[in-house]
Design a protein around this motif. Structure first.
Motif, PDB file in Angstrom:
ATOM      1  N   ALA A 272       1.280 -17.975  16.759  1.00 18.30           N
ATOM      2  CA  ALA A 272       1.713 -16.581  16.848  1.00 18.30           C
ATOM      3  C   ALA A 272       3.023 -16.327  16.117  1.00 18.30           C
ATOM      4  O   ALA A 272       3.161 -15.335  15.389  1.00 18.30           O
ATOM      5  N   THR A 273       4.001 -17.216  16.296  1.00 19.35           N
ATOM      6  CA  THR A 273       5.299 -17.002  15.653  1.00 19.35           C
ATOM      7  C   THR A 273       5.216 -17.185  14.146  1.00 19.35           C
ATOM      8  O   THR A 273       5.912 -16.498  13.389  1.00 19.35           O
ATOM      9  N   LEU A 274       4.376 -18.102  13.697  1.00 22.06           N
ATOM     10  CA  LEU A 274       4.234 -18.346  12.261  1.00 22.06           C
ATOM     11  C   LEU A 274       3.632 -17.126  11.566  1.00 22.06           C
ATOM     12  O   LEU A 274       4.070 -16.732  10.478  1.00 22.06           O
ATOM     13  N   ILE A 275       2.627 -16.520  12.205  1.00 24.78           N
ATOM     14  CA  ILE A 275       2.007 -15.320  11.632  1.00 24.78           C
ATOM     15  C   ILE A 275       2.986 -14.146  11.665  1.00 24.78           C
ATOM     16  O   ILE A 275       3.118 -13.397  10.693  1.00 24.78           O
ATOM     17  N   ALA A 276       3.690 -13.983  12.782  1.00 26.55           N
ATOM     18  CA  ALA A 276       4.646 -12.880  12.892  1.00 26.55           C
ATOM     19  C   ALA A 276       5.778 -13.030  11.881  1.00 26.55           C
ATOM     20  O   ALA A 276       6.249 -12.031  11.312  1.00 26.55           O
ATOM     21  N   ASP A 277       6.224 -14.258  11.642  1.00 23.61           N
ATOM     22  CA  ASP A 277       7.273 -14.500  10.654  1.00 23.61           C
ATOM     23  C   ASP A 277       6.858 -14.013   9.266  1.00 23.61           C
ATOM     24  O   ASP A 277       7.696 -13.577   8.466  1.00 23.61           O
ATOM     25  N   MET A 278       5.552 -14.105   8.979  1.00 22.87           N
ATOM     26  CA  MET A 278       5.061 -13.664   7.680  1.00 22.87           C
ATOM     27  C   MET A 278       5.286 -12.168   7.467  1.00 22.87           C
ATOM     28  O   MET A 278       5.371 -11.702   6.326  1.00 22.87           O
ATOM     29  N   ALA A 279       5.355 -11.422   8.580  1.00 19.86           N
ATOM     30  CA  ALA A 279       5.583  -9.976   8.483  1.00 19.86           C
ATOM     31  C   ALA A 279       7.053  -9.623   8.675  1.00 19.86           C
ATOM     32  O   ALA A 279       7.414  -8.445   8.626  1.00 19.86           O
ATOM     33  N   GLY A 280       7.885 -10.642   8.917  1.00 24.33           N
ATOM     34  CA  GLY A 280       9.302 -10.395   9.153  1.00 24.33           C
ATOM     35  C   GLY A 280       9.613  -9.992  10.581  1.00 24.33           C
ATOM     36  O   GLY A 280      10.653  -9.385  10.852  1.00 24.33           O
ATOM     37  N   VAL A 281       8.706 -10.320  11.514  1.00 25.49           N
ATOM     38  CA  VAL A 281       8.895  -9.980  12.927  1.00 25.49           C
ATOM     39  C   VAL A 281       9.210 -11.252  13.707  1.00 25.49           C
ATOM     40  O   VAL A 281       8.431 -12.211  13.680  1.00 25.49           O
ATOM     41  N   LYS A 282      10.344 -11.270  14.392  1.00 27.18           N
ATOM     42  CA  LYS A 282      10.737 -12.426  15.180  1.00 27.18           C
ATOM     43  C   LYS A 282      10.279 -12.257  16.625  1.00 27.18           C
ATOM     44  O   LYS A 282      10.491 -11.203  17.234  1.00 27.18           O
ATOM     45  N   LEU A 283       9.658 -13.300  17.173  1.00 27.24           N
ATOM     46  CA  LEU A 283       9.162 -13.261  18.540  1.00 27.24           C
ATOM     47  C   LEU A 283       9.881 -14.304  19.399  1.00 27.24           C
ATOM     48  O   LEU A 283      10.101 -15.432  18.946  1.00 27.24           O
ATOM     49  N   PRO A 284      10.252 -13.964  20.646  1.00 30.87           N
ATOM     50  CA  PRO A 284      10.906 -14.921  21.546  1.00 30.87           C
ATOM     51  C   PRO A 284       9.885 -15.839  22.207  1.00 30.87           C
ATOM     52  O   PRO A 284       9.662 -15.795  23.423  1.00 30.87           O
ATOM     53  N   PRO A 379       2.963 -11.713  28.423  1.00 29.87           N
ATOM     54  CA  PRO A 379       2.636 -11.623  26.990  1.00 29.87           C
ATOM     55  C   PRO A 379       3.468 -10.584  26.245  1.00 29.87           C
ATOM     56  O   PRO A 379       4.229  -9.823  26.838  1.00 29.87           O
ATOM     57  N   VAL A 380       3.297 -10.561  24.935  1.00 29.39           N
ATOM     58  CA  VAL A 380       3.874  -9.527  24.073  1.00 29.39           C
ATOM     59  C   VAL A 380       2.700  -8.788  23.435  1.00 29.39           C
ATOM     60  O   VAL A 380       1.900  -9.387  22.717  1.00 29.39           O
ATOM     61  N   MET A 381       2.617  -7.477  23.693  1.00 26.77           N
ATOM     62  CA  MET A 381       1.465  -6.709  23.236  1.00 26.77           C
ATOM     63  C   MET A 381       1.900  -5.375  22.646  1.00 26.77           C
ATOM     64  O   MET A 381       2.864  -4.758  23.104  1.00 26.77           O
ATOM     65  N   GLY A 382       1.183  -4.944  21.622  1.00 26.75           N
ATOM     66  CA  GLY A 382       1.382  -3.610  21.082  1.00 26.75           C
ATOM     67  C   GLY A 382       2.067  -3.585  19.733  1.00 26.75           C
ATOM     68  O   GLY A 382       1.937  -4.509  18.926  1.00 26.75           O
ATOM     69  N   PHE A 383       2.820  -2.520  19.493  1.00 24.02           N
ATOM     70  CA  PHE A 383       3.427  -2.266  18.195  1.00 24.02           C
ATOM     71  C   PHE A 383       4.663  -3.136  17.981  1.00 24.02           C
ATOM     72  O   PHE A 383       5.259  -3.652  18.923  1.00 24.02           O
ATOM     73  N   THR A 384       5.027  -3.283  16.712  1.00 21.89           N
ATOM     74  CA  THR A 384       6.218  -4.033  16.320  1.00 21.89           C
ATOM     75  C   THR A 384       7.061  -3.150  15.396  1.00 21.89           C
ATOM     76  O   THR A 384       6.625  -2.058  15.006  1.00 21.89           O
ATOM     77  N   PRO A 385       8.256  -3.596  15.009  1.00 21.07           N
ATOM     78  CA  PRO A 385       9.078  -2.799  14.081  1.00 21.07           C
ATOM     79  C   PRO A 385       8.454  -2.608  12.707  1.00 21.07           C
ATOM     80  O   PRO A 385       8.945  -1.803  11.911  1.00 21.07           O
ATOM     81  N   PHE A 389       1.589  -3.377  11.941  1.00 21.46           N
ATOM     82  CA  PHE A 389       1.472  -4.769  12.381  1.00 21.46           C
ATOM     83  C   PHE A 389       1.600  -4.811  13.898  1.00 21.46           C
ATOM     84  O   PHE A 389       2.651  -4.485  14.453  1.00 21.46           O
ATOM     85  N   LEU A 390       0.514  -5.192  14.584  1.00 15.99           N
ATOM     86  CA  LEU A 390       0.477  -5.242  16.034  1.00 15.99           C
ATOM     87  C   LEU A 390       0.312  -6.681  16.505  1.00 15.99           C
ATOM     88  O   LEU A 390      -0.204  -7.535  15.759  1.00 15.99           O
ATOM     89  N   VAL A 391       0.734  -6.943  17.738  1.00 20.83           N
ATOM     90  CA  VAL A 391       0.632  -8.295  18.280  1.00 20.83           C
ATOM     91  C   VAL A 391      -0.042  -8.286  19.648  1.00 20.83           C
ATOM     92  O   VAL A 391       0.087  -7.341  20.426  1.00 20.83           O
TER      93      VAL A 391
END
Length: 447
Positions: A272-284, A379-385, A389-391
């Motif tokens: 999950a974090t690797l994919i989010a990093d590709m969009a520039g979104v950091k996940l805790p 979990p982390v769900m929904g929209f991102t900055p 791109f949704l998670v």
């Protein structure tokens, strides 16, 4: 199994197949006949060429990604959807979990969410026209200390306020439900009571994956296996590479070429974090392995799911007679999905404290899956900055339980461009505002 269940009609429609040819194609006799003649079995879902653009791209071919695709098509009529998986469907956490389902969580938000998922699991065989082997056998969480017993009572009260069937029972009642458990005061950690949740049980995880995939395919969704996402295409972000906050998704880059789409959904576990990093979104989120094991089959003697947080073990018995065990996540961040001797030794010791009578049973195999853990165990769900791109990530050890409702809610989120009330508490922003949804007390085992 998934093919044989197609005999009764169109996948996921509840309607009879049209024409004698279709009926013969999927009938059990037809399959046996084809096999005897050396002919290939018909595919459960299509193998179609990868297009250059879609309305929605879903990354992750597990129960969350497939459920999202299915409900997009079924509830909202959005069918120009591709589900991408770098391996095969169900190859990740959906095929590595212990297949336990329940809704007896700790927070009101969590209880409501998982109860909806349990409702969907209950009707799934009819909805998807496939036997998912749901077994409502009850879920029992043992308490070995006074503090654990207080936590069980707390959970029971929260559950009751949400109209969930859940109650604290004493050792005599535990013995009636699970005669193999040692409820005497001889063990190092004697059983003082348990939170009993009758609606809990088990379900066949592979059948859930096949059912969602087949039904989504029947509605026009494409399953693209062996398609690895290498990058998320984003423009206009505040990062040095044009990604990050304020950016807009344009599509994905894969090992099979670029694909454009205005909506990209991250439904991965472990990555999950690797994919989010590709969009520039950091996940805790941090990732840790969780190991499981299965024994040889014996006559069924354990009619309910048993969990012990203090002993870090949970166990259920399949219809074939195997005991399926799980434990807590490994105490280090890792992407290794191999079993370890330390796990086996610790598991055996703790299980025998609960059920001394199974000491001669043989352990057949063990494996591991990857768990994405968040600080509050929700979990982390929904929209991102990043616009578009949704998670649907950060499930820890709860992902399979939440698959159906997550798909239903994420599909609504995508179709309406608004956050459904049921998943609003799980928004990414809660880690900035401090509105955490603490579910550690409802973890299957102590993490």
């Amino acid at each position: 199994m998934s093919l044989a269940n197609s005999a009764s009609g169109n996948p996921g429609s509840g309607k009879p197949a049209s024409g004698n040819k279709a009926s013969a194609k999927y009938s059990l006799g037809g399959l046996i006949s084809r096999g005897a003649r050396g002919q290939s079995w018909p595919r459960v879902w299509r193998d179609v060429p990868l297009k250059k653009s879609y309305d929605v791209i879903i990354i992750g071919g597990g129960v969350h990604g497939l459920a999202t695709a299915y409900y997009l098509a079924t509830n909202h009529g959005i069918t120009n959807v591709a589900v991408l998986d770098k391996s095969y469907l169900g190859s990740g956490g959906s095929g590595r979990n212990t297949a336990i389902v329940r809704s007896n969580y700790l927070t009101p938000e969590g209880v409501a969410f998982y109860d909806r998922s349990l409702d969907l699991y209950n009707s799934m065989s009819i909805d998807l026209n496939i036997n998912v082997m749901f077994s409502e056998r009850g879920h029992m969480t043992l308490a070995h200390t006074d503090s654990a017993l207080r936590t069980m009572q707390w959970r029971a009260e929260v559950n009751k306020l949400q109209n969930i069937d859940s109650d604290v029972i004493d050792p005599s009642e535990i013995k009636k439900l699970a005669p193999s458990l040692d409820v005497s005061d001889a063990p190092r950690y004697p059983i003082l009571g348990a939170l009993y949740h009758p609606p809990g049980g088990t379900i066949r995880h592979d059948a859930v994956v096949w059912g969602y995939a087949r039904a989504a395919d029947h509605r026009g969704v494409e399953m693209q296996q062996k398609t690895e996402v290498l990058d998320i295409l984003v423009e206009g972000g505040d990062g040095p590479d044009g990604k990050g906050q304020g950016g807009t998704v344009k599509g994905v880059r894969t090992n099979r070429g670029d694909i454009s789409a205005p909506i990209v959904v991250n439904c991965t576990a472990g990555w999950a974090t690797l994919i989010a990093d590709m969009a520039g979104v950091k996940l805790p989120i941090y990732t840790r392995p969780l190991q499981a094991a299965v024994t040889e089959p014996v006559k069924v003697f354990l009619p309910t799911v048993v969990v012990s947080g203090s002993l870090h073990v949970y166990v259920s018995q399949t219809d074939r007679g195997e005991l399926v065990f799980g434990a807590s996540v490994d105490p280090f961040n890792n992407y290794n999905v191999r079993g370890s001797l330390e796990f086996t030794e610790e598991l055996a010791g703790h299980v025998l404290e609960l059920m001394p009578g199974i000491s001669r049973m043989r352990l057949l195999r063990q494996w591991a899956g990857l768990c994405d853990m968040t600080p509050d165990y929700s979990p982390v769900m929904g929209f991102t900055p990043v616009d578009g791109f949704l998670v649907d990530v950060g499930w820890g050890t709860y992902g399979f339980k939440a698959g159906p409702v997550s798909g239903e809610m994420m599909a609504e989120c995508i179709a309406t461009r608004s956050t459904p009330k049921l998943i609003a508490p799980f928004k990414l922003e809660r880690f900035l505002t401090g509105e955490l949804v603490g579910e550690k007390g409802a973890a299957a085992v102590g993490h």
